[in-house]
Scaffold this motif. Structure first.
Motif, short mmCIF file in Angstrom:
data_model
loop_
_atom_site.label_atom_id
_atom_site.label_comp_id
_atom_site.label_asym_id
_atom_site.label_seq_id
_atom_site.Cartn_x
_atom_site.Cartn_y
_atom_site.Cartn_z
N ARG A 139 9.05 4.09 -0.23
CA ARG A 139 10.28 4.53 -0.91
C ARG A 139 11.34 4.94 0.11
NH1 ARG A 139 10.63 9.72 -2.64
NH2 ARG A 139 8.36 9.80 -3.07
N HIS A 140 10.91 5.56 1.18
CA HIS A 140 11.83 6.01 2.24
C HIS A 140 12.54 4.81 2.87
CE1 HIS A 140 13.48 8.28 5.52
NE2 HIS A 140 12.72 7.66 6.42
N VAL A 141 11.78 3.78 3.22
CA VAL A 141 12.37 2.60 3.86
C VAL A 141 13.28 1.86 2.87
CG1 VAL A 141 11.91 0.38 4.96
CG2 VAL A 141 10.47 2.36 5.49
N GLY A 147 -3.94 14.58 3.84
CA GLY A 147 -4.93 13.51 3.96
C GLY A 147 -4.93 12.58 2.77
N ASP A 148 -3.74 12.30 2.23
CA ASP A 148 -3.60 11.46 1.04
C ASP A 148 -2.94 10.13 1.43
OD1 ASP A 148 -3.01 10.28 -1.39
OD2 ASP A 148 -2.36 12.13 -2.35
N ALA A 175 1.79 5.04 7.91
CA ALA A 175 1.66 6.24 7.10
C ALA A 175 0.27 6.34 6.49
CB ALA A 175 2.72 6.24 6.00
N ARG A 176 -0.24 5.22 6.00
CA ARG A 176 -1.57 5.22 5.39
C ARG A 176 -2.64 5.58 6.44
NH1 ARG A 176 -1.27 0.78 2.80
NH2 ARG A 176 -1.21 1.57 0.66
N LEU A 177 -2.53 4.99 7.62
CA LEU A 177 -3.50 5.27 8.67
C LEU A 177 -3.40 6.71 9.17
CD1 LEU A 177 -3.26 1.97 10.77
CD2 LEU A 177 -5.13 2.66 9.27
N ALA A 216 1.61 6.33 1.80
CA ALA A 216 2.11 4.96 1.78
C ALA A 216 3.24 4.81 0.77
CB ALA A 216 0.98 3.99 1.45
N GLU A 217 3.10 5.46 -0.40
CA GLU A 217 4.13 5.37 -1.44
C GLU A 217 5.43 6.01 -0.97
OE1 GLU A 217 6.80 6.68 -4.35
OE2 GLU A 217 5.38 8.13 -3.50
N VAL A 218 5.32 7.18 -0.33
CA VAL A 218 6.53 7.87 0.15
C VAL A 218 7.18 7.05 1.26
CG1 VAL A 218 7.41 9.95 1.28
CG2 VAL A 218 5.64 10.15 -0.48
#
Length: 219
Positions: free
Chosen positions: A204-206, A193-194, A101-103, A199-201
């Motif tokens: 939390r999702h996982v 582009g955040d 997600a971050r990438l 990464a935070e979402v």
């Protein structure tokens, strides 16, 4: 269906890989359930191949943790994941998907980001129409697209052996509204582009899915 039918264009990949992928898909979508027995001769006859690639495919599935060979029962059976294995799977999934997600948010291809949004919307429509199979399929494709968006081939290769088990997890979803909302939120963060928000979402999702699945486990 036989290999000659070209259902998955098996001539482009080794037969053992094609058979592995076919069986993995059946395990993932629930046609083959935990405890079901797999008969080499039946698979070979159905796909129009010899038993050699079937045997090799079963060894591949065994290494992925999807089937087990039980000598005393003289057969191959779809595995049931125990609680410890599920915890391990979620640990790995969280680490890798948060990175993906971050990438993706950092340098995801705009066209692929739009495709991610389409998959999220299709899953929500499927949920609204109570089409569980379509939603499960779209959710799996959403996560595959997320990894593709990362642009990290090594990350994709690390997750590839987990696809069957992850697809099985997606079928355990009993919180479709939450899943759809989190996918939409994740797409929004990536499109903006955040990377930190994405990464935070993703984390939390996982973690929410981990709680949902483990609460259903009775072993």
């Amino acid at each position: 269906m036989s290999a000659s039918d070209g259902a998955a264009e098996p001539e482009r990949v080794p037969l053992r890989t094609w058979v592995r992928d076919e069986l993995r898909e059946r395990i993932g979508d629930g046609r083959l359930r935990p405890g079901d027995r797999i008969f080499e001769q039946d698979v070979a006859a159905e796909y129009g191949v010899s038993r050699v690639p079937v045997r090799e495919a079963i060894r591949m599935l065994q290494s992925e943790g999807l089937v087990e060979v039980l000598p005393r029962r003289r057969g191959v059976f779809v595995r049931t994941l125990d609680r410890r294995e599920l915890v391990d799977l979620f640990d790995v999934r969280e680490a890798l998907e948060v990175l993906a997600a971050r990438l993706a948010a950092s340098h995801g291809d705009p066209a692929e980001v739009r495709e991610l949004g389409v998959l999220a919307a299709e899953a929500e429509r499927a949920w609204s129409g109570e089409d569980v199979e379509a939603m499960t399929r779209n959710n799996a494709e959403f996560h595959e697209k997320l990894v593709s968006l990362s642009g990290n081939e090594l990350l994709g290769s690390m997750l590839e052996p987990l696809h069957g088990r992850l697809a099985w997890l997606f079928r355990l979803n009993r919180e479709p509204e939450r899943v759809c909302a989190e996918h939409a939120e994740l797409h929004t963060a990536i499109a903006a582009g955040d990377p930190e928000r994405a990464a935070e979402v993703a984390a939390r999702h996982v973690r929410s899915s981990r709680i949902m699945v483990l609460d259903r486990m009775l072993y």
